[in-house]
Motif scaffolding. Structure first.
Motif, PDB file in Angstrom:
ATOM      1  N   ILE A   1      64.488  69.318  76.126  1.00 47.87           N
ATOM      2  CA  ILE A   1      64.609  68.882  77.516  1.00 47.87           C
ATOM      3  C   ILE A   1      63.245  68.848  78.214  1.00 47.87           C
ATOM      4  N   SER A   2      62.369  69.790  77.889  1.00 49.08           N
ATOM      5  CA  SER A   2      61.035  69.800  78.506  1.00 49.08           C
ATOM      6  C   SER A   2      60.252  68.544  78.138  1.00 49.08           C
ATOM      7  N   LEU A   3      60.337  68.136  76.885  1.00 43.06           N
ATOM      8  CA  LEU A   3      59.646  66.921  76.459  1.00 43.06           C
ATOM      9  C   LEU A   3      60.275  65.696  77.113  1.00 43.06           C
ATOM     10  N   LEU A   4      61.598  65.661  77.170  1.00 41.96           N
ATOM     11  CA  LEU A   4      62.280  64.536  77.817  1.00 41.96           C
ATOM     12  C   LEU A   4      61.874  64.441  79.286  1.00 41.96           C
ATOM     13  N   ASN A   5      61.875  65.558  79.980  1.00 42.18           N
ATOM     14  CA  ASN A   5      61.505  65.550  81.399  1.00 42.18           C
ATOM     15  C   ASN A   5      60.082  65.053  81.615  1.00 42.18           C
TER      16      ASN A   5
END
Length: 225
Positions: free
Chosen positions: A176-180
C-alpha cells in the motif's frame, strides 16, 4: 551435407533458446519478483527512492526494453526528428530487500502503448477496471486490479498530436505504501477513495465513493459507469 544441416539446426535451437531466455513477459511477472528473473536487464541503481517516512523503496532502472514484452507485445522505442525518446523501466524494492515489489514502465512508442492498453481493456475478466478518470486527447488515468497475480496496474495515457503514449505502474497489491506513492496527478482521486474505504467497507467501489454527498467534484472527469 546431413552433418552440416544438423549443425545448423542445433545452432538455430541454441539461438532460439537464448533469445527466449533473455525476453521477459511482464504480464507473467509475479510481484514481488526475484532478482534472478530480471538478471538479463542489467539494472542500475538510480540513487533515488520513493515512499514515505516508514517505508522507502529504492529504484533500479534500465533502457534495455528490447528484452521486454507485455503479453507478447514488444516494448519499442520511439524516434522523432528532434530528440531520441526511449522507453524505460524502473523496478522498486523495499528497504533494500532482495525482491522487487513493483515497477514503472514508460512507453514512448504509441503503437506499443495502444496495443498494451487495448489488451487490458479486452481482457475484462482478468483485469478489472476500478478507476477511469480524465479525457482522451488530454490525459486519462485507468487502474486495473488483477486478482490472478495480485497486482494493481496504473495506466496513464498522455496525448501528443492525437497519439497516446504513457506509462504503466505495476504494484503488488499488498504494498500500500508503494501504491500510495504512485497515486499523484490524475490518479489522485483514487487515493482519496482508498482513504474513504478505510472508513467504510472494503467492498465499497469507486462508484460508491463518488455517490457520497459532497463528492460531486470527483464525478466531473469520471468515466466509470
Amino acid at each position: 551435407m546431413k552433418n552440416l544441416n544438423f549443425i545448423l539446426l542445433i545452432a538455430s535451437l541454441i539461438l532460439f533458446q537464448s533469445y527466449n531466455g533473455q525476453n521477459l513477459d511482464l504480464e507473467k511477472l509475479i510481484l514481488p519478483a526475484d532478482p534472478l528473473e530480471l538478471k538479463n536487464l542489467d539494472l542500475a541503481n538510480s540513487g533515488a527512492g520513493i515512499g514515505d517516512e516508514s517505508v522507502q523503496y529504492s529504484s533500479y532502472f534500465t533502457d534495455e526494453v528490447q528484452f521486454l514484452n507485455f503479453a507478447g507485445i514488444p516494448i519499442k522505442n520511439e524516434m522523432n526528428t528532434n530528440t531520441y525518446s526511449g522507453s524505460v523501466i524502473r523496478f522498486y524494492n523495499k528497504n533494500d530487500a532482495e525482491s522487487f515489489q513493483g515497477y514503472t514502465l514508460n512507453i514512448k512508442n504509441p503503437e506499443s502503448f495502444a496495443k498494451i492498453l487495448g489488451y487490458f481493456l479486452a481482457h475484462k475478466n482478468k483485469f478489472k477496471l476500478v478507476y477511469d478518470n480524465g479525457k482522451d486527447h488530454e490525459e486519462r488515468a485507468r487502474i486495473f486490479n488483477c486478482q490472478e497475480n495480485k497486482t494493481v496496474y496504473l495506466v496513464l495515457s498522455i496525448y501528443n498530436n492525437g497519439k497516446a503514449s504513457g506509462y504503466i505502474d505495476a504494484v503488488n497489491d499488498q504494498e500500500i505504501s508503494l501504491l500510495n506513492s504512485r497515486l499523484g496527478g490524475t490518479f489522485g482521486y483514487y487515493k482519496e477513495y482508498l482513504n474513504y474505504r478505510k472508513r467504510k467497507s472494503t467492498d465499497s467501489s469507486y462508484l460508491d465513493f463518488i455517490k457520497e454527498p459532497g463528492n460531486d467534484l470527483y464525478k466531473e472527469s469520471n468515466n466509470l459507469k
